[in-house]
Scaffold this motif. Structure first.
Motif, PDB file in Angstrom:
ATOM      1  N   VAL A  67       0.847  -1.198   0.000  1.00 10.30           N
ATOM      2  CA  VAL A  67       0.000   0.000   0.000  1.00 10.30           C
ATOM      3  C   VAL A  67       0.883   1.249   0.000  1.00 10.30           C
ATOM      4  N   GLN A  68       1.987   1.212   0.758  1.00 15.13           N
ATOM      5  CA  GLN A  68       2.935   2.338   0.736  1.00 15.13           C
ATOM      6  C   GLN A  68       3.434   2.565  -0.692  1.00 15.13           C
ATOM      7  N   ALA A  69       3.762   1.482  -1.389  1.00 13.74           N
ATOM      8  CA  ALA A  69       4.244   1.585  -2.768  1.00 13.74           C
ATOM      9  C   ALA A  69       3.173   2.205  -3.667  1.00 13.74           C
ATOM     10  N   GLN A  70       1.925   1.798  -3.483  1.00 16.16           N
ATOM     11  CA  GLN A  70       0.829   2.355  -4.282  1.00 16.16           C
ATOM     12  C   GLN A  70       0.671   3.851  -4.015  1.00 16.16           C
ATOM     13  N   GLU A  71       0.814   4.251  -2.759  1.00 16.45           N
ATOM     14  CA  GLU A  71       0.728   5.679  -2.424  1.00 16.45           C
ATOM     15  C   GLU A  71       1.839   6.466  -3.121  1.00 16.45           C
ATOM     16  N   GLU A  72       3.030   5.910  -3.130  1.00 17.74           N
ATOM     17  CA  GLU A  72       4.147   6.605  -3.776  1.00 17.74           C
ATOM     18  C   GLU A  72       3.932   6.719  -5.282  1.00 17.74           C
ATOM     19  N   GLN A  73       3.352   5.697  -5.895  1.00 19.30           N
ATOM     20  CA  GLN A  73       3.024   5.778  -7.321  1.00 19.30           C
ATOM     21  C   GLN A  73       1.994   6.879  -7.559  1.00 19.30           C
ATOM     22  N   PHE A  74       1.017   6.982  -6.659  1.00 19.21           N
ATOM     23  CA  PHE A  74       0.014   8.043  -6.746  1.00 19.21           C
ATOM     24  C   PHE A  74       0.689   9.413  -6.653  1.00 19.21           C
ATOM     25  N   HIS A  75       1.629   9.540  -5.712  1.00 26.18           N
ATOM     26  CA  HIS A  75       2.358  10.814  -5.555  1.00 26.18           C
ATOM     27  C   HIS A  75       3.125  11.148  -6.832  1.00 26.18           C
ATOM     28  N   ALA A  76       3.791  10.151  -7.395  1.00 28.28           N
ATOM     29  CA  ALA A  76       4.552  10.369  -8.628  1.00 28.28           C
ATOM     30  C   ALA A  76       3.639  10.880  -9.733  1.00 28.28           C
ATOM     31  N   MET A  77       2.460  10.303  -9.845  1.00 32.36           N
ATOM     32  CA  MET A  77       1.536  10.718 -10.901  1.00 32.36           C
ATOM     33  C   MET A  77       1.013  12.130 -10.669  1.00 32.36           C
ATOM     34  N   LYS A  78       0.898  12.550  -9.412  1.00 31.04           N
ATOM     35  CA  LYS A  78       0.517  13.940  -9.139  1.00 31.04           C
ATOM     36  C   LYS A  78       1.578  14.892  -9.686  1.00 31.04           C
ATOM     37  N   PHE A  79       2.848  14.557  -9.474  1.00 25.91           N
ATOM     38  CA  PHE A  79       3.922  15.383 -10.028  1.00 25.91           C
ATOM     39  C   PHE A  79       3.908  15.330 -11.556  1.00 25.91           C
ATOM     40  N   TYR A  80       3.736  14.155 -12.102  1.00 25.15           N
ATOM     41  CA  TYR A  80       3.677  13.954 -13.554  1.00 25.15           C
ATOM     42  C   TYR A  80       2.600  14.854 -14.168  1.00 25.15           C
ATOM     43  N   ASP A  81       1.393  14.762 -13.616  1.00 23.04           N
ATOM     44  CA  ASP A  81       0.266  15.550 -14.136  1.00 23.04           C
ATOM     45  C   ASP A  81       0.491  17.046 -13.965  1.00 23.04           C
ATOM     46  N   TYR A  82       1.072  17.440 -12.830  1.00 22.79           N
ATOM     47  CA  TYR A  82       1.303  18.866 -12.578  1.00 22.79           C
ATOM     48  C   TYR A  82       2.310  19.449 -13.563  1.00 22.79           C
ATOM     49  N   ILE A  83       3.392  18.716 -13.808  1.00 17.28           N
ATOM     50  CA  ILE A  83       4.400  19.197 -14.757  1.00 17.28           C
ATOM     51  C   ILE A  83       3.761  19.421 -16.124  1.00 17.28           C
ATOM     52  N   ILE A  84       2.970  18.476 -16.571  1.00 13.85           N
ATOM     53  CA  ILE A  84       2.297  18.600 -17.868  1.00 13.85           C
ATOM     54  C   ILE A  84       1.281  19.736 -17.851  1.00 13.85           C
ATOM     55  N   GLU A  85       0.506  19.827 -16.776  1.00 14.76           N
ATOM     56  CA  GLU A  85      -0.507  20.879 -16.659  1.00 14.76           C
ATOM     57  C   GLU A  85       0.118  22.269 -16.757  1.00 14.76           C
ATOM     58  N   ARG A  86       1.341  22.411 -16.258  1.00 13.86           N
ATOM     59  CA  ARG A  86       2.036  23.703 -16.299  1.00 13.86           C
ATOM     60  C   ARG A  86       2.799  23.913 -17.600  1.00 13.86           C
ATOM     61  N   GLY A  87       2.630  22.990 -18.561  1.00 11.83           N
ATOM     62  CA  GLY A  87       3.286  23.147 -19.852  1.00 11.83           C
ATOM     63  C   GLY A  87       4.722  22.671 -19.874  1.00 11.83           C
ATOM     64  N   GLY A  88       5.095  21.891 -18.868  1.00 13.24           N
ATOM     65  CA  GLY A  88       6.462  21.385 -18.793  1.00 13.24           C
ATOM     66  C   GLY A  88       6.612  20.046 -19.492  1.00 13.24           C
ATOM     67  N   ARG A  89       7.802  19.550 -19.458  1.00 15.87           N
ATOM     68  CA  ARG A  89       8.118  18.271 -20.075  1.00 15.87           C
ATOM     69  C   ARG A  89       8.538  17.288 -18.986  1.00 15.87           C
ATOM     70  N   VAL A  90       7.873  16.144 -18.942  1.00 17.34           N
ATOM     71  CA  VAL A  90       8.226  15.101 -17.990  1.00 17.34           C
ATOM     72  C   VAL A  90       9.450  14.366 -18.515  1.00 17.34           C
ATOM     73  N   LEU A  91      10.447  14.229 -17.648  1.00 18.88           N
ATOM     74  CA  LEU A  91      11.668  13.513 -17.997  1.00 18.88           C
ATOM     75  C   LEU A  91      11.886  12.396 -16.977  1.00 18.88           C
ATOM     76  N   LEU A  92      11.616  11.173 -17.412  1.00 17.47           N
ATOM     77  CA  LEU A  92      11.808  10.028 -16.530  1.00 17.47           C
ATOM     78  C   LEU A  92      13.266   9.591 -16.578  1.00 17.47           C
ATOM     79  N   ALA A  93      13.819   9.322 -15.414  1.00 14.09           N
ATOM     80  CA  ALA A  93      15.221   8.920 -15.304  1.00 14.09           C
ATOM     81  C   ALA A  93      15.301   7.461 -14.872  1.00 14.09           C
ATOM     82  N   SER A  94      16.481   6.895 -14.975  1.00 11.49           N
ATOM     83  CA  SER A  94      16.712   5.539 -14.490  1.00 11.49           C
ATOM     84  C   SER A  94      16.453   5.499 -12.990  1.00 11.49           C
ATOM     85  N   ILE A  95      15.916   4.379 -12.533  1.00 13.57           N
ATOM     86  CA  ILE A  95      15.660   4.200 -11.101  1.00 13.57           C
ATOM     87  C   ILE A  95      16.649   3.162 -10.585  1.00 13.57           C
TER      88      ILE A  95
END
Length: 168
Positions: free
Chosen positions: A45-73
């Motif tokens: 469940v902690q992992a699912q929450e973190e994925q949710f958090h990541a998607m909030k950042f993902y959506d916000y960057i796009i909403e602000r006209g930015g470019r999402v850049l995924l890096a190696s994990i």
């Protein structure tokens, strides 16, 4: 996003949140291996929450006209000395994430980006809850000293946790 400094920092946080999900999934696997399915569920469940958090950042960057850049994990740690050691590592990691979020807030204020500051306040509050939740489990584990029937009771308690996406 017109502010490239903030865009870069938000992308770094997005990737940090994805790493957190990866780490917690590794911890879930560790607990499964120990036969502590409730702890494994709690970490999943902690992992699912973190994925949710990541998607909030993902959506916000796009909403602000930015470019999402995924890096190696990077691969997360896979072994801990004990369940207590693992949950202590969760708290340490959450404290690290809190410092990252606070740094982002400081940057948003410095850059006078009020929208990003407001966006980040959700994460400030979320981190207080995250650390409190981990501390609650950690305090119980410390009381049990990782032993006895109490471990099974705590494991059963942790098996009831389910992921519910927070209301926006």
């Amino acid at each position: 996003m017109s502010n490239k400094v903030l865009e870069k920092a938000l992308n770094e946080q997005l990737n940090a949140e994805l790493y957190s999900a990866y780490l917690y999934l590794s911890m879930s696997a560790y607990f499964s291996e120990l036969g502590l399915d409730g702890f494994a569920n709690w970490m999943r469940v902690q992992a699912q929450e973190e994925q949710f958090h990541a998607m909030k950042f993902y959506d916000y960057i796009i909403e602000r006209g930015g470019r999402v850049l995924l890096a190696s994990i990077d691969g997360p740690k896979t072994e801990w000395e004990s369940p207590l050691d693992c949950v202590e590592a969760v708290l340490e990691h959450e404290q690290h994430v809190t410092s990252l979020v606070n740094g982002l807030v400081d940057l948003a204020i410095q850059e006078r980006d009020h929208a990003t500051n407001i966006f980040l306040q959700w994460f400030v509050t979320e981190q207080v809850e995250e650390e409190d939740n981990v501390n609650a489990v950690l305090n119980k584990l410390r009381l049990l000293n990782g032993e006895g029937n109490g471990m099974f009771i705590l494991d059963k308690e942790l098996s009831t946790r389910v992921f519910t996406a927070p209301a926006e």
